[in-house]
Scaffold this active site. Structure first.
Site, PDB file in Angstrom:
ATOM      1  N   PRO A 176      -9.835  -0.988   4.359  1.00  0.00           N
ATOM      2  CA  PRO A 176      -9.845  -1.613   3.030  1.00  0.00           C
ATOM      3  C   PRO A 176     -10.286  -3.071   3.092  1.00  0.00           C
ATOM      4  O   PRO A 176     -10.014  -3.767   4.071  1.00  0.00           O
ATOM      5  CB  PRO A 176      -8.389  -1.538   2.572  1.00  0.00           C
ATOM      6  CG  PRO A 176      -7.630  -0.855   3.645  1.00  0.00           C
ATOM      7  CD  PRO A 176      -8.488  -0.789   4.861  1.00  0.00           C
ATOM      8  N   THR A 177     -10.937  -3.515   2.030  1.00  0.00           N
ATOM      9  CA  THR A 177     -11.233  -4.936   1.863  1.00  0.00           C
ATOM     10  C   THR A 177      -9.939  -5.666   1.483  1.00  0.00           C
ATOM     11  O   THR A 177      -8.860  -5.071   1.505  1.00  0.00           O
ATOM     12  CB  THR A 177     -12.328  -5.105   0.784  1.00  0.00           C
ATOM     13  OG1 THR A 177     -12.751  -6.452   0.782  1.00  0.00           O
ATOM     14  CG2 THR A 177     -11.829  -4.706  -0.604  1.00  0.00           C
ATOM     15  N   ASN A 178     -10.014  -6.930   1.073  1.00  0.00           N
ATOM     16  CA  ASN A 178      -8.809  -7.677   0.642  1.00  0.00           C
ATOM     17  C   ASN A 178      -8.153  -6.959  -0.530  1.00  0.00           C
ATOM     18  O   ASN A 178      -8.824  -6.621  -1.507  1.00  0.00           O
ATOM     19  CB  ASN A 178      -9.189  -9.084   0.166  1.00  0.00           C
ATOM     20  CG  ASN A 178      -9.889  -9.881   1.238  1.00  0.00           C
ATOM     21  OD1 ASN A 178      -9.360 -10.079   2.312  1.00  0.00           O
ATOM     22  ND2 ASN A 178     -11.108 -10.307   0.950  1.00  0.00           N
ATOM     23  N   LEU A 179      -6.833  -6.777  -0.434  1.00  0.00           N
ATOM     24  CA  LEU A 179      -6.099  -6.047  -1.466  1.00  0.00           C
ATOM     25  C   LEU A 179      -5.224  -6.999  -2.274  1.00  0.00           C
ATOM     26  O   LEU A 179      -4.863  -8.073  -1.802  1.00  0.00           O
ATOM     27  CB  LEU A 179      -5.201  -4.997  -0.815  1.00  0.00           C
ATOM     28  CG  LEU A 179      -5.904  -3.990   0.077  1.00  0.00           C
ATOM     29  CD1 LEU A 179      -4.875  -3.183   0.865  1.00  0.00           C
ATOM     30  CD2 LEU A 179      -6.788  -3.070  -0.753  1.00  0.00           C
ATOM     31  N   VAL A 196       0.833  -1.212   0.000  1.00  0.00           N
ATOM     32  CA  VAL A 196       0.000   0.000   0.000  1.00  0.00           C
ATOM     33  C   VAL A 196       0.870   1.265   0.000  1.00  0.00           C
ATOM     34  O   VAL A 196       0.645   2.196  -0.791  1.00  0.00           O
ATOM     35  CB  VAL A 196      -0.953   0.016   1.219  1.00  0.00           C
ATOM     36  CG1 VAL A 196      -1.702   1.342   1.304  1.00  0.00           C
ATOM     37  CG2 VAL A 196      -1.932  -1.139   1.147  1.00  0.00           C
ATOM     38  N   HIS A 244      -1.713 -13.704   1.437  1.00  0.00           N
ATOM     39  CA  HIS A 244      -3.161 -13.554   1.280  1.00  0.00           C
ATOM     40  C   HIS A 244      -3.646 -14.389   0.076  1.00  0.00           C
ATOM     41  O   HIS A 244      -2.847 -14.995  -0.622  1.00  0.00           O
ATOM     42  CB  HIS A 244      -3.511 -12.074   1.088  1.00  0.00           C
ATOM     43  CG  HIS A 244      -3.344 -11.266   2.331  1.00  0.00           C
ATOM     44  ND1 HIS A 244      -2.534 -10.156   2.406  1.00  0.00           N
ATOM     45  CD2 HIS A 244      -3.876 -11.416   3.574  1.00  0.00           C
ATOM     46  CE1 HIS A 244      -2.576  -9.654   3.624  1.00  0.00           C
ATOM     47  NE2 HIS A 244      -3.381 -10.391   4.358  1.00  0.00           N
ATOM     48  N   TRP A 270      -7.982 -25.130  -1.089  1.00  0.00           N
ATOM     49  CA  TRP A 270      -8.501 -25.415   0.255  1.00  0.00           C
ATOM     50  C   TRP A 270     -10.018 -25.212   0.266  1.00  0.00           C
ATOM     51  O   TRP A 270     -10.497 -24.175  -0.201  1.00  0.00           O
ATOM     52  CB  TRP A 270      -7.906 -24.431   1.256  1.00  0.00           C
ATOM     53  CG  TRP A 270      -6.633 -24.897   1.889  1.00  0.00           C
ATOM     54  CD1 TRP A 270      -5.658 -25.632   1.303  1.00  0.00           C
ATOM     55  CD2 TRP A 270      -6.214 -24.631   3.236  1.00  0.00           C
ATOM     56  NE1 TRP A 270      -4.647 -25.844   2.196  1.00  0.00           N
ATOM     57  CE2 TRP A 270      -4.956 -25.251   3.393  1.00  0.00           C
ATOM     58  CE3 TRP A 270      -6.763 -23.950   4.307  1.00  0.00           C
ATOM     59  CZ2 TRP A 270      -4.242 -25.204   4.577  1.00  0.00           C
ATOM     60  CZ3 TRP A 270      -6.054 -23.898   5.489  1.00  0.00           C
ATOM     61  CH2 TRP A 270      -4.805 -24.523   5.632  1.00  0.00           C
ATOM     62  N   TYR A 286      -5.028  -9.445  15.420  1.00  0.00           N
ATOM     63  CA  TYR A 286      -4.812  -8.393  14.411  1.00  0.00           C
ATOM     64  C   TYR A 286      -5.979  -7.396  14.427  1.00  0.00           C
ATOM     65  O   TYR A 286      -5.777  -6.177  14.417  1.00  0.00           O
ATOM     66  CB  TYR A 286      -4.697  -9.095  13.063  1.00  0.00           C
ATOM     67  CG  TYR A 286      -4.568  -8.249  11.838  1.00  0.00           C
ATOM     68  CD1 TYR A 286      -3.405  -7.535  11.569  1.00  0.00           C
ATOM     69  CD2 TYR A 286      -5.594  -8.210  10.885  1.00  0.00           C
ATOM     70  CE1 TYR A 286      -3.277  -6.801  10.399  1.00  0.00           C
ATOM     71  CE2 TYR A 286      -5.474  -7.485   9.721  1.00  0.00           C
ATOM     72  CZ  TYR A 286      -4.315  -6.780   9.475  1.00  0.00           C
ATOM     73  OH  TYR A 286      -4.194  -6.047   8.317  1.00  0.00           O
ATOM     74  N   ASP A 306     -13.782 -23.723   5.236  1.00  0.00           N
ATOM     75  CA  ASP A 306     -14.175 -22.730   4.240  1.00  0.00           C
ATOM     76  C   ASP A 306     -14.167 -21.305   4.784  1.00  0.00           C
ATOM     77  O   ASP A 306     -14.043 -20.346   4.042  1.00  0.00           O
ATOM     78  CB  ASP A 306     -15.615 -23.015   3.769  1.00  0.00           C
ATOM     79  CG  ASP A 306     -15.631 -23.789   2.473  1.00  0.00           C
ATOM     80  OD1 ASP A 306     -14.573 -23.902   1.838  1.00  0.00           O
ATOM     81  OD2 ASP A 306     -16.722 -24.278   2.114  1.00  0.00           O
TER      82      ASP A 306
HETATM   83  N1  NAP Z   1      -2.951  -6.526   2.057  1.00  0.00           N
HETATM   84  C1  NAP Z   1      -4.245  -6.551   2.342  1.00  0.00           C
HETATM   85  O1  NAP Z   1      -5.001  -7.350   1.776  1.00  0.00           O
HETATM   86  C2  NAP Z   1      -4.819  -5.561   3.331  1.00  0.00           C
HETATM   87  C3  NAP Z   1      -6.213  -5.561   3.508  1.00  0.00           C
HETATM   88  C4  NAP Z   1      -6.767  -4.662   4.405  1.00  0.00           C
HETATM   89  C5  NAP Z   1      -5.953  -3.800   5.111  1.00  0.00           C
HETATM   90  N2  NAP Z   1      -4.605  -3.815   4.926  1.00  0.00           N
HETATM   91  C6  NAP Z   1      -3.811  -2.866   5.716  1.00  0.00           C
HETATM   92  O2  NAP Z   1      -3.110  -2.013   4.835  1.00  0.00           O
HETATM   93  C7  NAP Z   1      -1.857  -1.639   5.436  1.00  0.00           C
HETATM   94  C8  NAP Z   1      -0.740  -1.963   4.468  1.00  0.00           C
HETATM   95  O3  NAP Z   1      -0.742  -3.349   4.159  1.00  0.00           O
HETATM   96  P1  NAP Z   1       0.167  -3.946   3.007  1.00  0.00           P
HETATM   97  O4  NAP Z   1      -0.620  -5.036   2.347  1.00  0.00           O
HETATM   98  O5  NAP Z   1       0.758  -2.852   2.215  1.00  0.00           O
HETATM   99  O6  NAP Z   1       1.276  -4.665   3.882  1.00  0.00           O
HETATM  100  P2  NAP Z   1       2.848  -4.746   3.625  1.00  0.00           P
HETATM  101  O7  NAP Z   1       3.129  -4.745   2.174  1.00  0.00           O
HETATM  102  O8  NAP Z   1       3.346  -5.886   4.432  1.00  0.00           O
HETATM  103  O9  NAP Z   1       3.335  -3.376   4.216  1.00  0.00           O
HETATM  104  C9  NAP Z   1       3.470  -3.159   5.590  1.00  0.00           C
HETATM  105  C10 NAP Z   1       4.779  -2.456   5.805  1.00  0.00           C
HETATM  106  O10 NAP Z   1       4.948  -2.202   7.205  1.00  0.00           O
HETATM  107  C11 NAP Z   1       6.306  -2.407   7.497  1.00  0.00           C
HETATM  108  N3  NAP Z   1       6.517  -2.689   8.898  1.00  0.00           N
HETATM  109  C12 NAP Z   1       6.107  -3.762   9.604  1.00  0.00           C
HETATM  110  N4  NAP Z   1       6.572  -3.678  10.867  1.00  0.00           N
HETATM  111  C13 NAP Z   1       7.283  -2.536  10.942  1.00  0.00           C
HETATM  112  C14 NAP Z   1       8.013  -1.897  11.983  1.00  0.00           C
HETATM  113  N5  NAP Z   1       8.104  -2.441  13.205  1.00  0.00           N
HETATM  114  N6  NAP Z   1       8.618  -0.718  11.718  1.00  0.00           N
HETATM  115  C15 NAP Z   1       8.549  -0.173  10.491  1.00  0.00           C
HETATM  116  N7  NAP Z   1       7.865  -0.723   9.463  1.00  0.00           N
HETATM  117  C16 NAP Z   1       7.248  -1.882   9.697  1.00  0.00           C
HETATM  118  C17 NAP Z   1       6.689  -3.601   6.652  1.00  0.00           C
HETATM  119  O11 NAP Z   1       8.083  -3.696   6.527  1.00  0.00           O
HETATM  120  P3  NAP Z   1       8.744  -5.107   6.100  1.00  0.00           P
HETATM  121  O12 NAP Z   1       8.427  -5.289   4.655  1.00  0.00           O
HETATM  122  O13 NAP Z   1      10.187  -4.885   6.369  1.00  0.00           O
HETATM  123  O14 NAP Z   1       8.117  -6.156   6.958  1.00  0.00           O
HETATM  124  C18 NAP Z   1       6.000  -3.255   5.347  1.00  0.00           C
HETATM  125  O15 NAP Z   1       6.813  -2.450   4.541  1.00  0.00           O
HETATM  126  C19 NAP Z   1      -1.786  -2.410   6.748  1.00  0.00           C
HETATM  127  O16 NAP Z   1      -2.245  -1.596   7.796  1.00  0.00           O
HETATM  128  C20 NAP Z   1      -2.750  -3.544   6.563  1.00  0.00           C
HETATM  129  O17 NAP Z   1      -3.268  -3.970   7.791  1.00  0.00           O
HETATM  130  C21 NAP Z   1      -4.013  -4.669   4.050  1.00  0.00           C
END
Ligand code: NAP
Length: 303
Positions: A151-154, A2, A167, A190, A124, A257
């Site tokens: 956000p929903t599933n990304l 994101v 995911h 699954w 979480y 499921d």
């Molecule tokens: N992906 C989805 O389907 C989804 C759906 C709904 C909501 N969200 C929300 O959207 C946001 C972004 O998600 P995303 O999919 O972009 O996840 P992501 O790609 O894993 O990005 C999260 C980032 O946070 C960093 N991070 C984790 N722990 C940290 C720390 N202690 N200090 C500094 N940085 C840290 C990670 O670094 P590293 O790469 O080094 O671990 C990563 O760069 C999150 O809040 C997530 O809950 C995601």
């Protein structure tokens, strides 16, 4: 995923915005003193808080301590330090898993805290609720516009392709790609393949986040989704088409499921003037292109 998408959008369409960026190596958000120093030194006008410990069902169920403790600490450190340094606008990213297990479908914003959470991702979800509520309380108590997006599933470029902890879309895309490369006749899914889920391309979310920051009085929390859902089996077939896999799909019905249908009601954000633009078919093609480029360069994320 994101954060990188928001950066691409701001760099291409809002060059007037000065981005203040730090890698995780330079700033560990679980460390309050580091976070405070960062905000005191940089004093940004606005924050989009996209950092979190993120993962699929298995990762959530296996590491509840880290999912709760790290995510709560990151959220509290960032929100408190941002406010101390004078940040007036803070956009916190939650997730639709904040809504109760048996909340009516489609998921609406008022369902928050109306009944118990789904147990597999409770840790979480609790951390996300803490972040969301802390933003709401700062807004009430200090009049700072601190608010949240759910956000929903990304899916999209830069996703995590860990073989077990990813995911749905990155997990399926990787397995179907590998089945194609290995000429495997069948990919086993699954469960029954019938659960229906909603997916949003990450660049659509980035547009939504920037849009929310332009609203004078955004809701305390707001869903960001498409309002459309697809069955897991149909999704797998769409991915197979994108990848060029011609084998078949088996179903392991001994595996759970989960809930039969999960999708958001995005009518609130639609009413503010944002709509998703990237169809699933198009988003899958873009995602697969990014996946192939990363494999070629040897930098596919899978940790
Ligand atoms: N992906 C989805 O389907 C989804 C759906 C709904 C909501 N969200 C929300 O959207 C946001 C972004 O998600 P995303 O999919 O972009 O996840 P992501 O790609 O894993 O990005 C999260 C980032 O946070 C960093 N991070 C984790 N722990 C940290 C720390 N202690 N200090 C500094 N940085 C840290 C990670 O670094 P590293 O790469 O080094 O671990 C990563 O760069 C999150 O809040 C997530 O809950 C995601």
């Amino acid at each position: 995923m994101v954060g990188a998408s928001v950066c691409r959008l701001l760099q291409s369409q809002h060059p007037e915005v000065e981005l203040v960026l730090r890698s995780r190596q330079d700033l560990d958000l679980t460390q309050a003193s580091q976070v405070d120093r960062f905000f005191q030194e940089t004093k940004p006008d606005a924050v989009i808080f996209a950092a979190a410990k993120v993962g699929g069902i298995l990762a959530n169920a296996s590491f509840p301590v880290e999912f709760l403790s790290e995510n709560v600490r990151m959220a509290i450190n960032a929100i408190e330090s941002a406010h101390r340094s004078g940040v007036q606008r803070f956009l916190f990213l939650g997730s639709t898993c904040i809504y109760p297990k048996h909340a009516p479908q489609p998921l609406c914003e008022p369902s928050l805290l109306s009944s118990p959470l789904e147990s597999t991702n409770e840790a979480y979800a609790l951390a996300k609720i803490v972040g969301l509520k802390l933003c709401q309380y700062y807004r009430t108590q200090f009049k700072a516009v601190y608010h949240s997006a759910m956000p929903t599933n990304l899916y999209g470029p830069g996703d995590n392709y860990h073989p077990e902890h990813s995911h749905v879309i990155p997990g399926l895309l990787r397995r179907i790609h590998e089945a194609k490369v290995q000429n495997a006749p069948t990919v086993t899914l699954w469960g029954s393949g019938t659960p229906r889920r909603e997916f949003l391309y990450v660049d659509d979310l980035a547009r939504a986040l920037v849009h929310l920051l332009t609203l004078d009085s955004p809701p305390d929390w707001i869903n960001v989704g498409t309002g459309e859902e697809i069955s897991i089996l149909e999704l797998a077939k769409r991915i197979a088409k994108t990848v060029g896999y011609t084998g078949t799909f088996g179903l392991d019905t001994s595996k759970p499921d989960g809930t039969p249908l999960k999708r958001t009601d995005p009518s609130l954000i639609f009413s503010t003037g944002w709509n998703p633009k990237i169809e699933l078919a198009d988003g899958l093609v873009r995602t697969y292109q990014d996946f192939l480029i990363r494999i070629e360069r040897g930098n596919l994320r899978s940790k």
